[in-house]
Motif scaffolding. Structure first.
Motif, short mmCIF file in Angstrom:
data_model
loop_
_atom_site.label_atom_id
_atom_site.label_comp_id
_atom_site.label_asym_id
_atom_site.label_seq_id
_atom_site.Cartn_x
_atom_site.Cartn_y
_atom_site.Cartn_z
N PHE A 1 0.85 -1.19 0.00
CA PHE A 1 0.00 0.00 0.00
C PHE A 1 0.88 1.23 0.00
CE2 PHE A 1 -2.54 3.32 2.11
CZ PHE A 1 -3.70 3.27 1.36
N PHE A 2 0.69 2.11 -0.98
CA PHE A 2 1.45 3.35 -1.09
C PHE A 2 0.47 4.50 -1.20
CE2 PHE A 2 3.32 6.75 -3.64
CZ PHE A 2 4.53 6.96 -2.98
N TRP A 3 0.65 5.54 -0.36
CA TRP A 3 -0.29 6.67 -0.30
C TRP A 3 0.47 7.97 -0.11
CZ3 TRP A 3 -4.88 8.75 -1.02
CH2 TRP A 3 -5.32 9.81 -0.22
N GLN A 4 0.16 8.95 -0.94
CA GLN A 4 0.62 10.32 -0.75
C GLN A 4 -0.57 11.26 -0.94
OE1 GLN A 4 3.78 10.68 -3.68
NE2 GLN A 4 5.36 10.29 -2.13
N TRP A 5 -0.59 12.31 -0.12
CA TRP A 5 -1.70 13.27 -0.15
C TRP A 5 -1.15 14.64 0.21
CZ3 TRP A 5 -5.16 14.82 4.35
CH2 TRP A 5 -6.34 15.47 3.90
N SER B 1 -6.57 26.76 -3.56
CA SER B 1 -6.09 25.52 -2.96
C SER B 1 -5.63 24.58 -4.07
CB SER B 1 -7.20 24.84 -2.15
OG SER B 1 -7.67 25.66 -1.11
N VAL B 2 -4.63 23.78 -3.75
CA VAL B 2 -4.15 22.76 -4.68
C VAL B 2 -4.19 21.41 -3.98
CG1 VAL B 2 -2.20 21.94 -6.07
CG2 VAL B 2 -2.65 24.40 -5.88
N PHE B 3 -4.78 20.42 -4.66
CA PHE B 3 -4.91 19.08 -4.08
C PHE B 3 -4.23 18.05 -5.00
CE2 PHE B 3 -8.63 21.56 -2.92
CZ PHE B 3 -8.71 21.39 -1.54
N PHE B 4 -3.53 17.11 -4.39
CA PHE B 4 -2.97 15.99 -5.14
C PHE B 4 -2.93 14.78 -4.23
CE2 PHE B 4 0.78 13.31 -5.87
CZ PHE B 4 0.49 12.82 -7.13
N HIS B 5 -3.31 13.63 -4.78
CA HIS B 5 -3.12 12.38 -4.05
C HIS B 5 -2.83 11.27 -5.04
CE1 HIS B 5 -7.34 11.31 -5.10
NE2 HIS B 5 -6.87 10.07 -5.02
N VAL B 6 -2.20 10.21 -4.52
CA VAL B 6 -1.96 9.03 -5.34
C VAL B 6 -1.93 7.80 -4.44
CG1 VAL B 6 0.56 9.32 -5.22
CG2 VAL B 6 -0.45 7.94 -7.04
N ASN B 7 -2.61 6.76 -4.88
CA ASN B 7 -2.50 5.42 -4.32
C ASN B 7 -1.86 4.54 -5.37
OD1 ASN B 7 -5.41 5.48 -2.29
ND2 ASN B 7 -3.43 4.72 -1.61
N ALA B 8 -0.93 3.69 -4.95
CA ALA B 8 -0.27 2.79 -5.89
C ALA B 8 -0.05 1.44 -5.23
CB ALA B 8 1.07 3.37 -6.35
N ASP B 9 0.16 0.42 -6.07
CA ASP B 9 0.44 -0.91 -5.53
C ASP B 9 1.95 -1.08 -5.34
OD1 ASP B 9 1.59 -1.49 -8.02
OD2 ASP B 9 -0.14 -2.64 -8.73
N ALA B 10 2.36 -2.27 -4.93
CA ALA B 10 3.76 -2.50 -4.59
C ALA B 10 4.70 -2.30 -5.76
CB ALA B 10 3.93 -3.91 -4.02
N LYS B 11 4.21 -2.44 -6.97
CA LYS B 11 5.04 -2.25 -8.16
C LYS B 11 5.06 -0.79 -8.63
CE LYS B 11 4.29 -6.95 -9.89
NZ LYS B 11 3.77 -7.77 -11.02
N LEU C 1 2.08 7.27 3.60
CA LEU C 1 2.04 5.97 4.27
C LEU C 1 2.44 4.92 3.26
CD1 LEU C 1 1.34 3.98 6.54
CD2 LEU C 1 -1.04 4.00 5.71
N ILE C 2 3.48 4.16 3.60
CA ILE C 2 3.92 3.04 2.77
C ILE C 2 3.94 1.80 3.65
CG2 ILE C 2 5.65 2.15 1.18
CD1 ILE C 2 6.83 4.99 1.08
#
Length: 361
Positions: free
Chosen positions: A195-199, A208-218, A344-345
């Motif tokens: 689980f990879f998360w950035q916000w 306001s500026v918003f960015f998020h990303v969820n990614a898998d282990a690869k 969170l990783i």
């Protein structure tokens, strides 16, 4: 059947009373807030979660002062009444839906009375649906909104009013994600959860500026969005775009050293440089906390205060992986702002060279 206060509002999504939320035991409904002075000082955060099928409501409030994070945890039996958003000494009030909310705290030496007012209409992030093997790990919706705060916070008798320009972010999410007692059923042979998360919700003078990303282990993205929200914008005036974040890990941690976010703005490419000025441990709000993780049962009502020095937090302990870093932000097009960089990783993450479940940078 059980009738509750919510049943007198036109909110039903199923033929059943509001007290019932489908059949998934992991259904939840959650509030989150953070805030900080324009220079990043006086950081605070609050959260309240409802877990209808676990019959639990819990809440947390945190404030950072002089390198110490003060945390107030509270949990009670829900009693199926979801409209009473108070857990012991912590209360959330919706003053104006989608715009103005109040956080009230009074317990264990921590007190606060804070009013959040949104800067623009909240953004709706893409629906979060993620599976690990055949099992649904997450399926939820979230709205996010930047805003300003008025009010005050008191820690052991020392009261501080919110500085002019105190800003931050609040979100609401609801749906299914792991809550309560851990599921011990294995995912299956060869399935390694990752689980990879950035916000990064960021506040500038007039937008306001918003960015998020969820990614898998690869490193494959499964959920991401970037939005620019001018002050006062309605839903139609939000500018949807794309973003790309570069952020090395600090040695011996799973925390970012800094970040460089590139987005495509309405006037062309924009580079935003994020420089941390502090650190907030999300376990103060229950995230990955061994004792206060979301939805755990603590009895009819339990309240506990927890204080810890931020310099004493072990970055190699999994309950400290999840952080929000208050950051000074510099845009190459729109001057300076301030915001947070949450990361969170869990498990391996190939793009950062994390091969084993608990590798550190």
């Amino acid at each position: 059947m059980v009738l509750t206060k919510g049943d007198d509002y036109p909110l039903h999504q199923t033929p059943e009373p509001i007290a019932y939320a489908g059949t998934d035991r992991n259904f939840y409904d959650r509030y989150f807030f953070n805030g900080y002075a324009p220079d990043g000082s006086g950081f605070f955060a609050a959260a309240l979660g409802v877990y209808p099928h676990l019959n639990v409501m819990d809440a947390h409030f945190c404030a950072i002062r002089d390198g110490v994070q003060y945390n107030l945890h509270a949990s009670r039996e829900l009693g199926m009444e979801r409209m009473d958003t108070q857990v012991g000494p912590i209360r959330i009030e919706v003053l104006e839906p989608l715009n103005k909310l109040r956080v009230v705290v009074d317990g264990e030496g921590l007190k606060a009375d804070l009013v959040f007012t949104g800067r623009a209409f909240p953004i709706e992030e893409p629906r979060f649906i993620h599976r690990i093997g055949p099992r649904t790990f997450m399926d939820y919706t979230r709205l996010t909104q930047n805003g300003h705060y008025t009010g005050w916070i008191e820690v052991d008798g020392a009261r501080h009013d919110c500085a002019p320009g105190t800003a931050g972010t609040r979100d609401r999410s609801w749906g299914v994600r792991p809550v309560g007692t851990r599921d011990e059923q294995p995912h299956g042979s060869g399935v390694i959860p990752g689980f990879f998360w950035q916000w990064t919700p960021l506040n500038f003078a007039d937008r306001s500026v918003f960015f998020h990303v969820n990614a898998d282990a690869k490193g494959n993205r499964w959920n991401t969005r970037a939005v620019i929200a001018p002050d006062g914008a309605n839903a139609e005036a939000l500018f949807d775009t794309e973003g790309e974040m570069a952020s090395p890990l600090a040695a011996g941690t799973r925390w970012p050293t800094d970040g460089k976010l590139v987005i495509e703005g309405p006037d062309g490419p924009e580079t935003l440089t994020l420089t941390p000025v502090g650190r907030f441990q999300m376990r103060g709000l229950g995230y990955t906390s061994p004792k206060w993780n979301h939805g755990l049962y603590h009895g009819p009502l339990t309240v506990e205060r927890e204080d810890f020095g931020l310099m004493q937090c072990d970055p190699g302990s999994m309950d400290n992986y999840h952080v929000q870093l208050p950051c000074k932000v510099v845009s190459d097009r729109h001057g300076e702002g301030f915001g947070v960089f949450e990361q969170l990783i869990i498990g391996p993450y190939a793009p950062m060279g994390l091969k084993e479940f608990m590798d550190l940078g």
